[in-house]
Design a protein around this motif. Structure first.
Motif, short mmCIF file in Angstrom:
data_model
loop_
_atom_site.label_atom_id
_atom_site.label_comp_id
_atom_site.label_asym_id
_atom_site.label_seq_id
_atom_site.Cartn_x
_atom_site.Cartn_y
_atom_site.Cartn_z
N HIS A 47 -24.28 -27.35 82.86
CA HIS A 47 -25.30 -27.36 83.91
C HIS A 47 -25.01 -28.45 84.94
O HIS A 47 -24.72 -29.59 84.58
CB HIS A 47 -26.68 -27.60 83.30
CG HIS A 47 -27.10 -26.51 82.35
ND1 HIS A 47 -27.41 -26.73 81.04
CD2 HIS A 47 -27.25 -25.18 82.55
CE1 HIS A 47 -27.74 -25.59 80.46
NE2 HIS A 47 -27.65 -24.64 81.35
N ARG B 179 -25.88 -30.34 88.98
CA ARG B 179 -27.02 -30.84 89.76
C ARG B 179 -27.74 -29.71 90.46
O ARG B 179 -28.97 -29.74 90.61
CB ARG B 179 -26.50 -31.86 90.78
CG ARG B 179 -27.58 -32.58 91.56
CD ARG B 179 -26.99 -33.74 92.33
NE ARG B 179 -25.98 -33.31 93.28
CZ ARG B 179 -25.11 -34.12 93.88
NH1 ARG B 179 -25.13 -35.41 93.59
NH2 ARG B 179 -24.24 -33.67 94.75
N GLN C 237 -30.02 -28.16 88.06
CA GLN C 237 -31.17 -29.03 87.86
C GLN C 237 -32.20 -28.84 88.96
O GLN C 237 -33.41 -28.76 88.70
CB GLN C 237 -30.70 -30.49 87.82
CG GLN C 237 -31.78 -31.51 87.51
CD GLN C 237 -32.18 -31.50 86.06
OE1 GLN C 237 -32.66 -30.48 85.55
NE2 GLN C 237 -32.00 -32.64 85.39
N THR D 126 -34.09 -25.69 88.39
CA THR D 126 -35.02 -25.83 87.27
C THR D 126 -36.28 -26.57 87.69
O THR D 126 -37.39 -26.22 87.27
CB THR D 126 -34.34 -26.57 86.10
OG1 THR D 126 -33.17 -25.84 85.71
CG2 THR D 126 -35.27 -26.69 84.90
N GLY E 230 -37.04 -31.19 84.65
CA GLY E 230 -35.80 -30.46 84.57
C GLY E 230 -35.14 -30.55 83.21
O GLY E 230 -35.80 -30.64 82.17
N ARG F 11 -25.16 -32.71 78.59
CA ARG F 11 -24.90 -32.11 79.90
C ARG F 11 -24.19 -33.12 80.80
O ARG F 11 -24.83 -33.85 81.55
CB ARG F 11 -26.22 -31.64 80.52
CG ARG F 11 -26.92 -30.54 79.72
CD ARG F 11 -28.27 -30.16 80.31
NE ARG F 11 -28.85 -29.00 79.65
CZ ARG F 11 -29.60 -29.07 78.55
NH1 ARG F 11 -29.87 -30.25 77.99
NH2 ARG F 11 -30.08 -27.98 78.00
N LEU G 240 -24.73 -33.06 85.17
CA LEU G 240 -26.00 -33.10 85.90
C LEU G 240 -25.92 -33.96 87.17
O LEU G 240 -26.75 -33.79 88.06
CB LEU G 240 -27.13 -33.59 85.01
CG LEU G 240 -27.62 -32.62 83.93
CD1 LEU G 240 -28.79 -33.22 83.17
CD2 LEU G 240 -28.03 -31.28 84.55
N ALA H 250 -33.00 -33.35 92.23
CA ALA H 250 -32.41 -33.93 91.02
C ALA H 250 -32.99 -35.32 90.75
O ALA H 250 -33.25 -35.69 89.60
CB ALA H 250 -30.90 -34.01 91.15
N ALA I 27 -36.36 -34.93 89.30
CA ALA I 27 -36.29 -34.60 87.88
C ALA I 27 -36.21 -35.86 87.03
O ALA I 27 -36.91 -36.01 86.03
CB ALA I 27 -35.09 -33.69 87.61
N GLN I 28 -35.34 -36.80 87.42
CA GLN I 28 -35.17 -38.02 86.63
C GLN I 28 -36.43 -38.87 86.67
O GLN I 28 -36.88 -39.41 85.64
CB GLN I 28 -33.98 -38.82 87.13
CG GLN I 28 -33.67 -40.04 86.28
CD GLN I 28 -33.44 -39.68 84.82
OE1 GLN I 28 -32.55 -38.89 84.50
NE2 GLN I 28 -34.24 -40.24 83.92
#
Length: 384
Positions: free
Chosen positions: A186, A188, A191, A194, A210, A223, A226, A281, A284-285
């Motif tokens: 997978h 970025r 991500q 997602t 994500g 992963r 990412l 991305a 997500a983090q």
């Protein structure tokens, strides 16, 4: 002269993850989350490990095995090539698994061809696992002696059913080969997609977080890509003359993710400018960090909102911040039998109203034949 920048990038990403896996094996007291990517780029040789670990146990006398899940697409082929290059340097065995979903004509032929190409990369073991999406999930014999798994029906449509069957097959392969970890390709871009799908579901912070860099039972799935975009992986395959297969499902507008990839994200970039994928991305983090903190808070809070008999006390629940309270309620509902995948934000909101908006309403029916009601100042959650 060094490798092409795209090749160098994918190899570095894999090297980081292999280092983390070996660190986990060497120190079983660490959790996989503690070994999040932190590579600084220096050359480092790690001796082979054969000690038991929560993420895998090598056979006596063998170095640890890391598998790559490979579909034949650019992302997973780039990952396979990088694993084949980096693993020997760290005394790690490298293998591969490809899952044949049987959803397209000739998929078995492609799977056999892919196995041949992966073995040519000197990956070992390499196997193809056939799954049947949409039937009772029971392992059955396969005519070519390769493993086969039949997939059960799942909520969420064919994409979810195929994903469930795929992960069951990968889990089984990891157990069968005593693999320390399974690498997934997978990127970025995946991500970002997602995160947008999670936003559309409206299921809260966790759905915006994500895919995790480390997930699965005892951190089995890793992963490495990412932080890399899809184009880097494709370029790495191109410059290394690695043939790739483009799954027609990835451009089929009948699939939600395909529409998002080819229509939704380009529209967002046109309206908002470049950088949308990177921003999503990052979101997500940040969301994952927030969700992890709130989950930890909820774990501590749950002890304080139960009485001596273990029942949830409504007055104590009411004192919690809404984000923490809803997490406590969700855990309680799942604990008595509600399927997590069928439990949505609206369900938890209805249960929450038994705490914050009580006016004598009746019991609430939830997925899995679970029922929640307020009774005597207690929140009673039971199945059946």
């Amino acid at each position: 002269m060094g490798p092409h920048p795209a090749v160098a990038a994918i190899r570095l990403a894999v090297r980081r993850v292999l280092h983390d896996i070996l660190t986990d094996l060497a120190d079983p007291s660490r959790t996989p989350a503690e070994s999040a990517p932190s590579w600084t780029g220096e050359s480092r040789t790690v001796p082979s490990r054969t000690v038991p670990s929560r993420i895998g146990e090598s056979r006596p006398g063998e170095p640890p095995l890391v598998l790559v899940a490979c579909s034949g697409g650019a992302d997973s082929m780039a990952l396979a090539s990088a694993l084949a290059f980096e693993a020997p340097k760290l005394s790690v065995r490298a293998g591969a698994v490809t899952v044949d979903h049987g959803l397209q004509a000739g998929s078995d032929v492609r799977a056999r061809d892919l196995v041949t190409r992966l073995r040519a990369m000197r990956l070992d073991p390499v196997e193809s696992v056939a799954v049947t999406v949409g039937l009772a999930r029971t392992p059955v014999a396969h005519s070519d002696s390769s493993p086969r798994v039949d997939g059960g029906r799942r909520a969420g449509g064919p994409e979810a059913a195929a994903r469930d069957a795929r992960y069951e097959a990968l889990d089984a392969a990891a157990e069968r080969h005593h693999a320390a970890a399974v690498l997934l390709g997978h990127t970025r871009d995946d991500q970002a997609e997602t995160v947008l799908l999670g936003l559309a579901r409206g299921s809260g912070t966790r759905s915006l977080s994500g895919m995790a860099a480390v997930s699965g039972t005892a951190g089995r799935y890793r992963r490495p890509f990412l932080g890399l975009d899809r184009q880097t992986a494709r370029k790495a395959c191109l410059v290394q003359s690695i043939p790739v297969w483009d799954d027609p499902h990835n451009t089929d507008p009948s699939y939600t993710r395909s529409r998002l990839r080819h229509e939704g994200l380009p529209a967002l970039e046109k309206a908002l400018g470049k950088g949308v994928v990177e921003a999503l991305a990052r979101t997500a983090q940040l969301s994952r960090d927030d969700a992890d903190a709130l989950d930890s808070w909820a774990t501590e809070a749950e002890r304080s909102v139960r009485d001596e008999a273990g029942q949830l006390v409504c007055a104590r629940l009411h004192e919690l911040p809404p984000a923490v309270r809803r997490r406590v309620l969700r855990r309680a509902v799942i604990a008595v039998g509600a399927p997590a995948g069928s439990l949505f934000a609206r369900h938890i909101e209805e249960v929450d109203r038994l705490i914050t908006g009580w006016h004598g309403q009746k019991a609430i029916s939830l997925p899995g034949r679970v029922e929640a009601r307020r009774q005597g100042g207690r929140l009673v959650i039971r199945q059946g």
